[in-house]
Design a protein around this motif. Sequence first.
Motif, PDB file in Angstrom:
ATOM      1  N   VAL A 217      14.630 -13.312   9.652  1.00  7.69           N
ATOM      2  CA  VAL A 217      13.816 -12.376   8.865  1.00  7.69           C
ATOM      3  C   VAL A 217      13.565 -11.136   9.719  1.00  7.69           C
ATOM      4  N   VAL A 218      13.775  -9.974   9.129  1.00  6.96           N
ATOM      5  CA  VAL A 218      13.462  -8.698   9.769  1.00  6.96           C
ATOM      6  C   VAL A 218      12.612  -7.911   8.786  1.00  6.96           C
ATOM      7  N   ALA A 219      11.467  -7.426   9.243  1.00  2.00           N
ATOM      8  CA  ALA A 219      10.597  -6.602   8.397  1.00  2.00           C
ATOM      9  C   ALA A 219      10.342  -5.281   9.111  1.00  2.00           C
ATOM     10  N   ILE A 220      10.416  -4.201   8.358  1.00  2.00           N
ATOM     11  CA  ILE A 220      10.187  -2.855   8.888  1.00  2.00           C
ATOM     12  C   ILE A 220       9.152  -2.178   8.010  1.00  2.00           C
ATOM     13  N   LYS A 221       8.082  -1.723   8.629  1.00  2.00           N
ATOM     14  CA  LYS A 221       7.030  -1.020   7.885  1.00  2.00           C
ATOM     15  C   LYS A 221       6.989   0.422   8.351  1.00  2.00           C
ATOM     16  N   VAL A 222       7.003   1.348   7.407  1.00  2.00           N
ATOM     17  CA  VAL A 222       6.994   2.773   7.732  1.00  2.00           C
ATOM     18  C   VAL A 222       5.589   3.178   8.120  1.00  2.00           C
ATOM     19  N   LYS A 223       5.472   3.800   9.285  1.00  2.00           N
ATOM     20  CA  LYS A 223       4.189   4.277   9.782  1.00  2.00           C
ATOM     21  C   LYS A 223       4.017   5.753   9.448  1.00  2.00           C
ATOM     22  N   ALA A 224       2.782   6.200   9.466  1.00  2.00           N
ATOM     23  CA  ALA A 224       2.514   7.622   9.286  1.00  2.00           C
ATOM     24  C   ALA A 224       3.015   8.363  10.531  1.00  2.00           C
TER      25      ALA A 224
ATOM     26  N   THR B 231       1.653  -6.771   1.695  1.00  2.00           N
ATOM     27  CA  THR B 231       1.967  -5.340   1.683  1.00  2.00           C
ATOM     28  C   THR B 231       0.965  -4.494   2.444  1.00  2.00           C
ATOM     29  N   ALA B 232      -0.275  -4.905   2.500  1.00  2.00           N
ATOM     30  CA  ALA B 232      -1.289  -4.127   3.222  1.00  2.00           C
ATOM     31  C   ALA B 232      -1.382  -4.552   4.691  1.00  2.00           C
ATOM     32  N   LYS B 233      -0.553  -5.498   5.089  1.00  2.00           N
ATOM     33  CA  LYS B 233      -0.598  -6.006   6.457  1.00  2.00           C
ATOM     34  C   LYS B 233       0.614  -5.523   7.239  1.00  2.00           C
ATOM     35  N   SER B 234       0.756  -6.003   8.452  1.00  2.62           N
ATOM     36  CA  SER B 234       1.838  -5.557   9.335  1.00  2.62           C
ATOM     37  C   SER B 234       3.175  -6.219   8.988  1.00  2.62           C
ATOM     38  N   ALA B 235       4.243  -5.615   9.504  1.00  2.00           N
ATOM     39  CA  ALA B 235       5.575  -6.199   9.357  1.00  2.00           C
ATOM     40  C   ALA B 235       5.628  -7.564  10.038  1.00  2.00           C
ATOM     41  N   GLU B 236       4.948  -7.685  11.169  1.00  2.00           N
ATOM     42  CA  GLU B 236       4.904  -8.957  11.882  1.00  2.00           C
ATOM     43  C   GLU B 236       4.277 -10.049  11.013  1.00  2.00           C
ATOM     44  N   CYS B 237       3.255  -9.690  10.249  1.00  2.00           N
ATOM     45  CA  CYS B 237       2.610 -10.643   9.343  1.00  2.00           C
ATOM     46  C   CYS B 237       3.610 -11.166   8.319  1.00  2.00           C
ATOM     47  N   VAL B 238       4.416 -10.286   7.770  1.00  2.00           N
ATOM     48  CA  VAL B 238       5.417 -10.689   6.772  1.00  2.00           C
ATOM     49  C   VAL B 238       6.376 -11.713   7.378  1.00  2.00           C
ATOM     50  N   VAL B 239       6.907 -11.387   8.554  1.00  2.00           N
ATOM     51  CA  VAL B 239       7.848 -12.292   9.218  1.00  2.00           C
ATOM     52  C   VAL B 239       7.189 -13.640   9.486  1.00  2.00           C
ATOM     53  N   ASN B 240       6.003 -13.611  10.068  1.00  2.00           N
ATOM     54  CA  ASN B 240       5.301 -14.861  10.394  1.00  2.00           C
ATOM     55  C   ASN B 240       4.990 -15.686   9.149  1.00  2.00           C
ATOM     56  N   GLU B 241       4.544 -15.040   8.091  1.00  2.00           N
ATOM     57  CA  GLU B 241       4.186 -15.764   6.864  1.00  2.00           C
ATOM     58  C   GLU B 241       5.412 -16.382   6.191  1.00  2.00           C
ATOM     59  N   ILE B 242       6.546 -15.685   6.212  1.00  2.00           N
ATOM     60  CA  ILE B 242       7.768 -16.249   5.619  1.00  2.00           C
ATOM     61  C   ILE B 242       8.197 -17.482   6.405  1.00  2.00           C
TER      62      ILE B 242
ATOM     63  N   ASP C 211      28.601   0.357   3.881  1.00  2.00           N
ATOM     64  CA  ASP C 211      28.069   1.505   3.158  1.00  2.00           C
ATOM     65  C   ASP C 211      26.801   1.975   3.849  1.00  2.00           C
ATOM     66  N   GLU C 212      26.605   3.285   3.846  1.00  2.00           N
ATOM     67  CA  GLU C 212      25.379   3.847   4.400  1.00  2.00           C
ATOM     68  C   GLU C 212      24.472   4.235   3.248  1.00  2.00           C
ATOM     69  N   VAL C 213      23.212   3.881   3.364  1.00  2.00           N
ATOM     70  CA  VAL C 213      22.237   4.158   2.319  1.00  2.00           C
ATOM     71  C   VAL C 213      21.070   4.911   2.947  1.00  2.00           C
ATOM     72  N   THR C 214      20.585   5.920   2.263  1.00  2.00           N
ATOM     73  CA  THR C 214      19.449   6.694   2.738  1.00  2.00           C
ATOM     74  C   THR C 214      18.289   6.513   1.779  1.00  2.00           C
ATOM     75  N   PHE C 215      17.112   6.302   2.331  1.00  2.00           N
ATOM     76  CA  PHE C 215      15.902   6.136   1.528  1.00  2.00           C
ATOM     77  C   PHE C 215      14.904   7.217   1.894  1.00  2.00           C
TER      78      PHE C 215
ATOM     79  N   GLY D 152       3.593   3.164   4.800  1.00  2.00           N
ATOM     80  CA  GLY D 152       3.234   1.935   4.101  1.00  2.00           C
ATOM     81  C   GLY D 152       4.406   1.251   3.421  1.00  2.00           C
ATOM     82  N   ASP D 153       5.519   1.971   3.218  1.00  2.00           N
ATOM     83  CA  ASP D 153       6.696   1.324   2.639  1.00  2.00           C
ATOM     84  C   ASP D 153       7.141   0.185   3.540  1.00  2.00           C
ATOM     85  N   LEU D 154       7.619  -0.885   2.934  1.00  2.00           N
ATOM     86  CA  LEU D 154       7.981  -2.090   3.663  1.00  2.00           C
ATOM     87  C   LEU D 154       9.378  -2.537   3.246  1.00  2.00           C
ATOM     88  N   PHE D 155      10.234  -2.744   4.232  1.00  2.00           N
ATOM     89  CA  PHE D 155      11.585  -3.249   3.997  1.00  2.00           C
ATOM     90  C   PHE D 155      11.682  -4.625   4.635  1.00  2.00           C
TER      91      PHE D 155
END
Length: 98
Positions: free
Chosen positions: A85-92, A55-66, A12-16, A21-24
């Motif tokens: 683990v894959v983390a994606i953070k939306v940039k401006a 949430t206020a940190k980088s996607a890399e931080c999320v991966v490393n912390e998990i 299935d394809e999903v669009t967001f 700052g959004d984090l997946f």
Amino acid sequence: MPLGLFDEADYDEVTFKTKPGDLFVFYSDGILDARNRHGQSFGPERVEAIVAGCTAKSAECVVNEIFKAVEEYAAGVDAFDDQTVVAIKVKAGSGKRK
């Protein structure tokens, strides 16, 4: 269904609609199922707490912390499943697609 496991799989394809700052965060069941010496699973609550704390940190931080938390939790117990683990953070950005 796992990605890449079957050649003829349909997904299935999903669009967001996202904003900066959004984090997946995507992770395999090997993260949730990691066990400590007492046989207890790491579980989704621990993953959720880590993500909430990053949430206020980088996607890399999320991966490393998990990974760090899973390693500490399961100290002395061999992993019996993959741990991904894959983390994606939306940039401006300009909002324009190329």
